[in-house]
Design a protein around this motif. Structure first.
Motif, PDB file in Angstrom:
ATOM      1  N   MET A 162       0.834  -1.204   0.000  1.00 19.84           N
ATOM      2  CA  MET A 162       0.000   0.000   0.000  1.00 19.84           C
ATOM      3  C   MET A 162       0.864   1.247   0.000  1.00 19.84           C
ATOM      4  SD  MET A 162      -3.210  -0.748   2.516  1.00 19.84           S
ATOM      5  CE  MET A 162      -2.179  -1.079   3.907  1.00 19.84           C
ATOM      6  N   ALA A 163       1.874   1.235   0.873  1.00 17.14           N
ATOM      7  CA  ALA A 163       2.764   2.392   0.950  1.00 17.14           C
ATOM      8  C   ALA A 163       3.547   2.567  -0.346  1.00 17.14           C
ATOM      9  CB  ALA A 163       3.711   2.222   2.135  1.00 17.14           C
ATOM     10  N   LEU A 164       4.033   1.452  -0.916  1.00 16.60           N
ATOM     11  CA  LEU A 164       4.836   1.527  -2.134  1.00 16.60           C
ATOM     12  C   LEU A 164       4.018   2.082  -3.299  1.00 16.60           C
ATOM     13  CD1 LEU A 164       7.493   0.954  -3.517  1.00 16.60           C
ATOM     14  CD2 LEU A 164       6.745  -1.387  -3.920  1.00 16.60           C
ATOM     15  N   TRP A 165       2.780   1.608  -3.465  1.00 15.97           N
ATOM     16  CA  TRP A 165       1.947   2.099  -4.565  1.00 15.97           C
ATOM     17  C   TRP A 165       1.632   3.578  -4.398  1.00 15.97           C
ATOM     18  CZ3 TRP A 165       0.800   1.067  -9.301  1.00 15.97           C
ATOM     19  CH2 TRP A 165       0.874  -0.241  -9.779  1.00 15.97           C
ATOM     20  N   SER A 166       1.486   4.046  -3.160  1.00 15.65           N
ATOM     21  CA  SER A 166       1.145   5.462  -2.963  1.00 15.65           C
ATOM     22  C   SER A 166       2.299   6.377  -3.370  1.00 15.65           C
ATOM     23  CB  SER A 166       0.764   5.713  -1.500  1.00 15.65           C
ATOM     24  OG  SER A 166       1.893   5.623  -0.664  1.00 15.65           O
ATOM     25  N   PHE A 167       3.525   5.864  -3.378  1.00 17.57           N
ATOM     26  CA  PHE A 167       4.694   6.666  -3.769  1.00 17.57           C
ATOM     27  C   PHE A 167       5.231   6.272  -5.148  1.00 17.57           C
ATOM     28  CE2 PHE A 167       4.842   7.171   0.858  1.00 17.57           C
ATOM     29  CZ  PHE A 167       5.013   8.535   0.952  1.00 17.57           C
ATOM     30  N   ALA A 168       4.582   5.343  -5.817  1.00 13.72           N
ATOM     31  CA  ALA A 168       5.117   4.827  -7.080  1.00 13.72           C
ATOM     32  C   ALA A 168       4.933   5.836  -8.207  1.00 13.72           C
ATOM     33  CB  ALA A 168       4.429   3.511  -7.440  1.00 13.72           C
ATOM     34  N   GLY A 169       5.968   5.963  -9.039  1.00 10.82           N
ATOM     35  CA  GLY A 169       5.835   6.724 -10.271  1.00 10.82           C
ATOM     36  C   GLY A 169       5.306   5.794 -11.360  1.00 10.82           C
ATOM     37  N   ARG A 170       5.962   5.787 -12.520  1.00 11.79           N
ATOM     38  CA  ARG A 170       5.522   4.852 -13.565  1.00 11.79           C
ATOM     39  C   ARG A 170       5.928   3.430 -13.162  1.00 11.79           C
ATOM     40  NH1 ARG A 170       7.484   5.733 -19.680  1.00 11.79           N
ATOM     41  NH2 ARG A 170       9.453   5.097 -18.716  1.00 11.79           N
ATOM     42  N   TRP A 171       4.960   2.505 -13.257  1.00 13.27           N
ATOM     43  CA  TRP A 171       5.216   1.118 -12.823  1.00 13.27           C
ATOM     44  C   TRP A 171       4.529   0.197 -13.822  1.00 13.27           C
ATOM     45  CZ3 TRP A 171       4.340  -0.971  -7.132  1.00 13.27           C
ATOM     46  CH2 TRP A 171       5.032  -2.166  -6.996  1.00 13.27           C
ATOM     47  N   ARG A 172       5.254  -0.191 -14.851  1.00  9.92           N
ATOM     48  CA  ARG A 172       4.677  -0.997 -15.912  1.00  9.92           C
ATOM     49  C   ARG A 172       4.824  -2.473 -15.614  1.00  9.92           C
ATOM     50  NH1 ARG A 172       8.046   1.552 -20.758  1.00  9.92           N
ATOM     51  NH2 ARG A 172       9.632   0.973 -19.218  1.00  9.92           N
ATOM     52  N   ALA A 187       4.129  12.871  -5.742  1.00 13.35           N
ATOM     53  CA  ALA A 187       3.156  13.631  -6.525  1.00 13.35           C
ATOM     54  C   ALA A 187       1.719  13.218  -6.193  1.00 13.35           C
ATOM     55  CB  ALA A 187       3.432  13.438  -8.018  1.00 13.35           C
ATOM     56  N   THR A 188       1.479  11.918  -6.049  1.00 14.70           N
ATOM     57  CA  THR A 188       0.112  11.460  -5.737  1.00 14.70           C
ATOM     58  C   THR A 188      -0.325  11.990  -4.385  1.00 14.70           C
ATOM     59  OG1 THR A 188       0.583   9.446  -6.980  1.00 14.70           O
ATOM     60  CG2 THR A 188      -1.374   9.440  -5.589  1.00 14.70           C
ATOM     61  N   TRP A 189       0.577  11.971  -3.411  1.00  9.79           N
ATOM     62  CA  TRP A 189       0.249  12.492  -2.085  1.00  9.79           C
ATOM     63  C   TRP A 189      -0.066  13.990  -2.163  1.00  9.79           C
ATOM     64  CZ3 TRP A 189      -0.489  10.159   2.597  1.00  9.79           C
ATOM     65  CH2 TRP A 189      -0.189   8.799   2.670  1.00  9.79           C
ATOM     66  N   ALA A 190       0.706  14.718  -2.982  1.00  7.68           N
ATOM     67  CA  ALA A 190       0.471  16.162  -3.096  1.00  7.68           C
ATOM     68  C   ALA A 190      -0.905  16.448  -3.697  1.00  7.68           C
ATOM     69  CB  ALA A 190       1.574  16.787  -3.952  1.00  7.68           C
ATOM     70  N   ARG A 191      -1.290  15.653  -4.705  1.00 14.11           N
ATOM     71  CA  ARG A 191      -2.590  15.874  -5.347  1.00 14.11           C
ATOM     72  C   ARG A 191      -3.750  15.495  -4.423  1.00 14.11           C
ATOM     73  NH1 ARG A 191       0.073  13.618  -9.857  1.00 14.11           N
ATOM     74  NH2 ARG A 191      -0.851  11.583  -9.392  1.00 14.11           N
ATOM     75  N   GLN A 192      -3.563  14.468  -3.616  1.00 12.85           N
ATOM     76  CA  GLN A 192      -4.657  13.959  -2.787  1.00 12.85           C
ATOM     77  C   GLN A 192      -4.657  14.529  -1.370  1.00 12.85           C
ATOM     78  OE1 GLN A 192      -7.055  12.081  -4.035  1.00 12.85           O
ATOM     79  NE2 GLN A 192      -6.011  12.178  -6.001  1.00 12.85           N
ATOM     80  N   LEU A 193      -3.701  15.425  -1.090  1.00 10.82           N
ATOM     81  CA  LEU A 193      -3.548  15.872   0.292  1.00 10.82           C
ATOM     82  C   LEU A 193      -4.808  16.588   0.801  1.00 10.82           C
ATOM     83  CD1 LEU A 193      -1.598  15.928   2.625  1.00 10.82           C
ATOM     84  CD2 LEU A 193      -0.757  18.143   1.825  1.00 10.82           C
ATOM     85  N   GLU A 194      -5.342  17.510   0.007  1.00 14.49           N
ATOM     86  CA  GLU A 194      -6.496  18.292   0.480  1.00 14.49           C
ATOM     87  C   GLU A 194      -7.749  17.430   0.685  1.00 14.49           C
ATOM     88  OE1 GLU A 194      -7.144  21.781  -1.783  1.00 14.49           O
ATOM     89  OE2 GLU A 194      -9.083  22.228  -0.842  1.00 14.49           O
TER      90      GLU A 194
END
Length: 565
Positions: free
Chosen positions: A328-338, A350-357
């Protein structure tokens, strides 16, 4: 006389008030579900008794598959969790593996069910981490395989995830019960008579400890047969489990399906009651066969193979749980993961920054709700236990009714309770949300605190009274400081249970309140794993922080008094 005694001591009203807070709404909720099941719901045009909802329910083509998946996942997970708990305790007692396994219980107990389900999905899905590790070099898969490793027809993945979550709970309950049956003495006597370690435990300890494990096992079975949030993530979809099917009927835009949903909720209750009755019947049969086995006098071997097998099983299960948290933690910080890369190309916030609010707003609601419910539950439980101790009476059987919400499926009475909330004008209010969570939080708080409170050495209390302290002073100055750690642990348990609630939030909140759990479950249906990872990680983080505080605060307060830490 009884009224005068109650008026003289307001504390005496607390157990009665607590039971009333529980039993009356549950009874009203069950009646409010049973009446529509037989066609009576005047607000939707149901004015007379009829069996039409049952006829529509039984004619639904999804029903046989839903019941089958419910039984397979419910009984399969309970049997697996119970077998691993008992087998591991019997085979690995007093070993290094036993000590290490018990240390891993706390994080898995703290994590909500939905978070574990999301983590298991990240691990076992066709494009999940497990297949990425072995693809394509070992499996030959250039693309994710078209195989239902999750959301399978019979709910096997759901059963596995339920076992991951419930095995630590049963193991913790077993550890608590072992201290009450003098297990070391029983084992020493059996070993002196030449019995092997595993056989000695099964023949002398298990018959004594199982009656105290019975209620937690029934609670696990009832929950596994009626779980909704985990089934929405890992369970089959066409048809889903019975609880999910009923949930869909209750939320369908066609209001006529409320009657079918009520009939389905009643059927869900019958499935759980029948399941518990079957388990009880199996207990009786096993007990009769077990008496012959015990009287047979077989000593058993050294238990080396059993020790290795059960230890491997428990560590695989605990490892799945811990791996799901890390994913869960790894996916929340993952960039491109093919696919089929086993590690993301980059790690980013970046995902945390977008979802923070949006996550912060939902997180605050979750935090405030959990604190309010845990505080209220703790106050009621302390009042019940304090009244029990001051009156000098043994624990009353009536208080066992507090565990009723653990045995009755949520979906079987929450619809009726929602009807009651609408009639009283409480639907969609924060008070209704707190009350709905309290129904499920208070039993766990009582379970966590009752034994430590009752075991406190009464000589401390008598000494304080002899020095002139009032009962209230004894409570604040002696009992609470000495029991600070179990009190905070019980509060942390209550907070974690509140964070995990899904269905009560949806029914009582009427869509006006969302928590991290409801958001995580809703997002899990999409393909945005990074966003799901953020919410699931936060959902797991709050209870973990509560348990860390429950351990850290007493340690800091009593840093100069080791016995109180």
């Amino acid at each position: 006389m009884q009224l005068r005694r109650l008026a003289a001591s307001p504390l005496a009203l607390v157990p009665t008030l607590t039971l009333a807070l529980f039993l009356l709404p549950i009874a009203a909720g069950l009646i409010g579900t049973w009446l529509p099941a037989f066609g009576i719901l005047p607000s939707l045009g149901g004015t007379g008794p009829t069996l039409e909802p049952w006829a529509r329910l039984l004619a639904d083509p999804a029903l046989p598959g839903a019941v089958t998946a419910t039984l397979v996942s419910g009984f399969g997970s309970t049997l697996l969790a119970f077998a691993l708990t008992v087998g591991f305790a019997a085979a690995a007692q007093k070993t290094w593996a036993y000590r290490q396994a018990t240390r891993l219980l706390a994080p898995l107990l703290a994590v909500p069910h939905a978070a574990i389900a999301i983590g298991i999905a990240f691990l076992l899905a066709p494009s999940g981490f497990l297949l990425r590790l072995f693809s394509p070099w070992a499996t030959g898969f250039e693309l994710p395989p078209d195989v239902a490793t999750t959301q399978d027809r019979y709910g096997i993945a759901l059963a596995l995830a339920l076992a991951v979550k419930e095995t630590p709970f049963l193991l913790l309950m077993l550890l608590g019960a072992l201290g009450q049956v003098q297990s070391p003495q029983r084992l020493a006597t059996a070993r002196a008579l030449g019995y092997g370690p595993v056989t000695a435990w099964l023949k002398t300890v298990l018959p004594a400890v199982y009656p105290q494990l019975r209620l937690p096992v029934y609670a696990v079975l009832a929950f596994s047969l009626s779980v909704i949030d985990m089934a929405l993530i890992l369970g089959p979809t066409a048809p889903p489990t019975l609880a999910v099917l009923v949930f869909r009927w209750f939320n369908d835009p066609d209001l006529a399906l409320r009657f079918v949903g009520a009939a389905g909720a009643t059927l869900q209750l019958l499935v759980v009651v029948t399941g518990i009755a079957l388990w009880r019947l199996a207990e009786i049969c096993v007990a009769r066969l077990g008496r012959r086995w015990i009287a047979g006098g077989a000593r058993g071997g050294t238990g080396g193979v059993a020790r290795g097998g059960w230890s491997a099983g428990i560590f695989i299960l605990l490892g799945l749980g811990l791996a799901s948290l890390l994913l869960m933690a790894l996916w929340s910080f993952a960039g491109r993961w093919r696919w089929p890369e086993a590690w993301p190309d980059s790690l980013t916030a970046a995902t945390w920054a977008r979802q923070l609010e949006p996550a912060a707003e939902t997180g605050w609601t979750t935090l405030l709700l959990g604190l309010a419910v845990a505080g209220l539950a703790l106050a009621l439980v302390l009042g019940c236990l304090e009244q029990e101790q001051r009156s000098g009476r043994r624990p009353t059987r009536a208080l066992w009714l507090l565990y009723l919400p653990l045995l009755v499926p949520q979906v079987a009475f929450l619809f009726g309770a929602q009807v009651l909330a609408i009639l009283t004008g409480l639907d969609g209010s924060f008070a209704a949300l707190v009350w709905s969570h309290l129904l499920f939080v208070l039993p766990y708080v009582f379970l966590a605190l009752a034994e430590p409170w009752r075991r406190l050495d009464s000589r401390y209390l008598r000494s304080a009274r002899c020095l002139g302290a009032t009962p209230l002073t004894v409570f604040w100055r002696v009992k609470l400081p000495m029991l600070l750690r179990p009190v905070l642990f019980a509060a942390a348990v209550g907070f974690a249970v509140s964070v995990a609630q899904y269905l009560p939030t949806l029914f009582a909140g009427a869509g006006r309140y969302s928590t991290l759990t409801t958001e995580a479950v809703a997002l899990s249906a999409g393909a945005a794993r990074r966003v799901v990872g953020v919410y699931a990680f936060l959902q797991a983080l709050l209870p973990l922080a509560a348990f860390a505080a429950a351990v850290g605060i007493p340690a800091w307060c009593y840093r100069n008094r080791r016995a109180l830490q």
